[in-house]
Design a protein around this motif. Structure first.
Motif, short mmCIF file in Angstrom:
data_model
loop_
_atom_site.label_atom_id
_atom_site.label_comp_id
_atom_site.label_asym_id
_atom_site.label_seq_id
_atom_site.Cartn_x
_atom_site.Cartn_y
_atom_site.Cartn_z
N ALA A 1 0.82 -1.21 0.00
CA ALA A 1 0.00 0.00 0.00
C ALA A 1 0.86 1.26 0.00
CB ALA A 1 -0.93 -0.01 1.21
N SER B 1 0.54 4.26 -2.81
CA SER B 1 0.09 5.61 -2.46
C SER B 1 1.02 6.68 -3.03
CB SER B 1 -0.02 5.76 -0.94
OG SER B 1 1.25 5.64 -0.32
N LEU C 1 -1.10 8.25 -6.16
CA LEU C 1 -1.92 9.35 -5.66
C LEU C 1 -1.77 10.61 -6.52
CD1 LEU C 1 -3.91 10.17 -3.49
CD2 LEU C 1 -1.99 10.83 -2.03
N GLN D 1 1.66 11.98 5.47
CA GLN D 1 2.09 10.58 5.56
C GLN D 1 3.55 10.50 5.97
OE1 GLN D 1 0.84 7.94 2.36
NE2 GLN D 1 2.82 6.93 2.37
N ALA E 1 -5.67 3.36 3.81
CA ALA E 1 -5.69 2.95 2.40
C ALA E 1 -7.12 2.91 1.87
CB ALA E 1 -5.04 1.58 2.26
N LEU F 1 -8.92 6.15 0.48
CA LEU F 1 -8.63 6.62 -0.88
C LEU F 1 -9.65 6.12 -1.89
CD1 LEU F 1 -4.73 6.36 -0.97
CD2 LEU F 1 -6.17 8.33 -0.43
N SER G 1 -4.30 9.59 4.17
CA SER G 1 -2.84 9.56 4.14
C SER G 1 -2.26 9.66 5.55
CB SER G 1 -2.31 10.71 3.28
OG SER G 1 -2.71 10.55 1.93
N PHE H 1 -7.91 1.12 -5.25
CA PHE H 1 -7.53 1.50 -3.88
C PHE H 1 -8.28 0.63 -2.86
CE2 PHE H 1 -6.19 5.83 -5.53
CZ PHE H 1 -4.85 5.65 -5.22
N THR I 1 -6.46 -2.57 -2.56
CA THR I 1 -5.23 -2.36 -1.78
C THR I 1 -5.52 -2.42 -0.29
OG1 THR I 1 -4.34 -0.93 -3.52
CG2 THR I 1 -3.34 -0.75 -1.34
#
Length: 400
Positions: free
Chosen positions: A230, A234, A238, A257, A292, A295, A308, A370, A373
Motif C-alpha cells: 500500500a 500511495s 496518488l 504521511q 488505504a 482513498l 494519508s 484502492f 489495496t
C-alpha cells in the motif's frame, strides 16, 4: 600507615561519544541519498504520464526500482566483503544519482525503466551498507540510540522529498528536479573519506534466506510486505489519481504521511518495550487499512488528507513492530538476516504493489483499485491478531 576511615575511590565513567566525525558524515550521506530517492519517487510517474506512459508505465517505474533493489540487496554483503565500505557505498551513491541526469534527454519508457533499475541497485547498496556501517562507527553501549538517530536521518528525506517533488513540478519543471536529485546524491560522495574500508567477519557470512522454516520470521515479514504494498501504491499513484490542478493537495497528503510515519515508528517502539510488539501490531494494521481504504473516496479532499495521515500512522508503527518482533525471535547471530529480510519485504512489497496496481487500475479505475489495496492490508490483520492472542496467553500467569 592508613587513616582510621578510608573512603572507596569512586570512578566516574562517561558515556562514549556518539556523534563522531565518522557517524556525522554517515548521517549526511544517508540524508543526501535519501533525498535523491524521494524527490523522484512520485515525480517519475508524473513525468511518464505527462509523456503518454501513465497507468502501467507509472507502476512499472516504481516497481522496477524496488524490485531491482530487492535483487541487489541479496548481493550487497558479498560486495562489501570483497571491496569494503568506501568503494561499495561510493558506487551506490553514483548509481542512485547519476542516472537521474539521463531523464533530461528522454522520456522513453524502456529507457526510463532502465534508469529506475540502476537507481534501485544504488538504493539497495545504500540501505544495506549504511545500516552495517552504523554498527561499525558507533560504540556498542550506545548502538540503540545510534540507530534511533539514523532513523531520523532516513525519515527526514521522505518528509521533505515526497511532497516537495510533487509541489515543485509545476514551479520549476521536471528538468530542475532531475538535476537536484542527481546533485543530492553525488555531492555527498566526499563524506566517504575516513570511513572504514572493511566489513566485520560476521557481516561477511550472512545468509539472507537460510533457515527460515520454524524461525518465526515469516509471519512478520509477510505482514510488513502487505503494508509496504500500500505504501508503494500511495506515493506512486496518488499524484495521478488526483486532478492535475490539485497537486498542492497531493503534496499535503504525502507530507502528512511522511511526518506521521516516523512519529508513529518512534511511539510504537516506546510502548512495545512495555507491552510487547505483538499486542500493538493489529491496531497498527487497522490504521493502515483504514487509511488505504479512505482513498476509495478519491474525489474527497478530506478523505485524501485524513487517509494519508491514518496510513502514515499505521505504516510507521508497523515498521517498528514487525522489525522488533523479528529481532525478538532470533539469536544475535541472525540479526543480519533479520535486517536483510525486513528490507526485502519493504522494497519487494513496494515494487510489486506498484506494478500490480498499475495493471489493475487500467481495468477497474482508481476507487476500486484502492479498495483492493486496503483489502490486502486488512488480510494481514488476521495473523497479527493471532500473534497478539498468543502473546497474551504466554504472558498470563499459570493457574494453580
Amino acid at each position: 600507615m592508613t587513616t582510621a576511615c578510608e573512603f572507596p575511590t569512586v570512578q566516574v565513567t562517561t558515556a562514549p561519544r556518539l556523534v563522531t566525525g565518522q557517524f556525522g558524515r554517515l548521517l549526511v550521506m544517508v540524508f543526501g541519498s535519501g533525498l535523491s530517492m524521494y524527490l523522484l519517487t512520485s515525480v517519475v510517474p508524473l513525468y511518464l504520464a505527462a509523456n503518454g506512459s501513465g497507468g502501467i508505465g507509472a507502476g512499472l517505474s516504481t516497481g522496477a526500482m524496488m524490485l531491482a533493489a530487492v535483487g541487489t540487496e541479496l548481493l550487497v554483503p558479498r560486495l562489501l566483503a570483497r571491496w569494503g565500505y568506501q568503494v561499495v557505498l561510493g558506487l551506490g551513491l553514483i548509481l542512485l544519482g547519476a542516472p537521474s541526469l539521463l531523464l533530461l534527454v528522454t522520456a522513453s519508457l524502456p529507457v526510463v525503466l532502465t534508469i529506475c533499475v540502476v537507481r534501485g541497485a544504488g538504493l539497495a547498496i545504500m540501505v544495506v551498507g549504511a545500516v552495517a556501517l552504523v554498527a561499525d562507527v558507533t560504540p556498542d553501549r550506545r548502538r540503540g540510540e545510534a540507530f534511533g538517530i539514523y532513523g531520523l536521518a532516513v525519515g527526514a528525506p521522505a518528509v521533505i522529498g515526497l511532497p516537495l517533488g510533487v509541489y515543485l513540478t509545476n514551479l520549476v519543471g521536471f528538468g530542475a528536479l532531475f538535476v537536484l536529485a542527481a546533485a543530492s546524491s553525488l555531492l555527498v560522495l566526499g563524506m566517504l573519506a575516513g570511513m572504514p574500508k572493511a566489513t566485520s567477519e560476521e557481516e561477511q557470512h550472512v545468509k539472507v534466506l537460510g533457515g527460515l522454516r520454524g524461525s518465526g520470521l515469516m509471519m512478520p515479514t509477510f505482514v510488513f510486505a502487505a503494508v509496504t504494498v500500500a505504501a508503494g501504491i500511495s506515493v506512486t499513484f496518488l499524484p495521478l489519481a488526483v486532478a492535475e490542478d490539485k497537486h498542492s493537495l497531493v503534496a499535503t497528503a504525502l507530507l502528512m504521511q511522511a511526518i506521521t510515519a516516523p512519529a508513529a515508528r518512534w511511539l510504537a517502539g516506546r510502548y512495545a518495550d512495555r507491552v510487547g510488539p505483538a499486542k500493538l501490531l493489529a491496531p497498527a494494521l487497522i490504521l493502515a487499512a483504514a487509511g488505504a481504504g479512505s482513498l476509495v473516496l478519491i474525489g474527497s479532499t478530506a478523505a485524501i488528507v485524513v487517509g494519508s495521515t491514518l496510513f502514515g500512522l499505521g505504516f510507521g508503527a508497523a515498521q517498528n513492530l514487525t522489525l522488533t518482533m523479528m529481532y525478538d525471535r532470533v539469536p544475535k547471530s541472525r540479526y543480519g538476516q533479520v535486517s536483510a529480510l525486513w528490507n526485502l519485504a519493504y522494497d519487494g512489497g513496494w515494487g510489486v504493489g506498484a506494478i500490480v496496481f498499475g495493471a489493475v487500475v487500467a481495468g477497474t479505475g482508481y476507487s476500486v483499485a484502492f479498495g483492493l489495496t486496503a483489502a490486502i492490508v486488512a488480510l494481514a490483520i488476521v495473523p497479527a491478531v493471532k500473534a497478539s492472542v498468543a502473546a497474551r496467553s504466554s504472558a498470563r500467569p499459570a493457574q494453580r
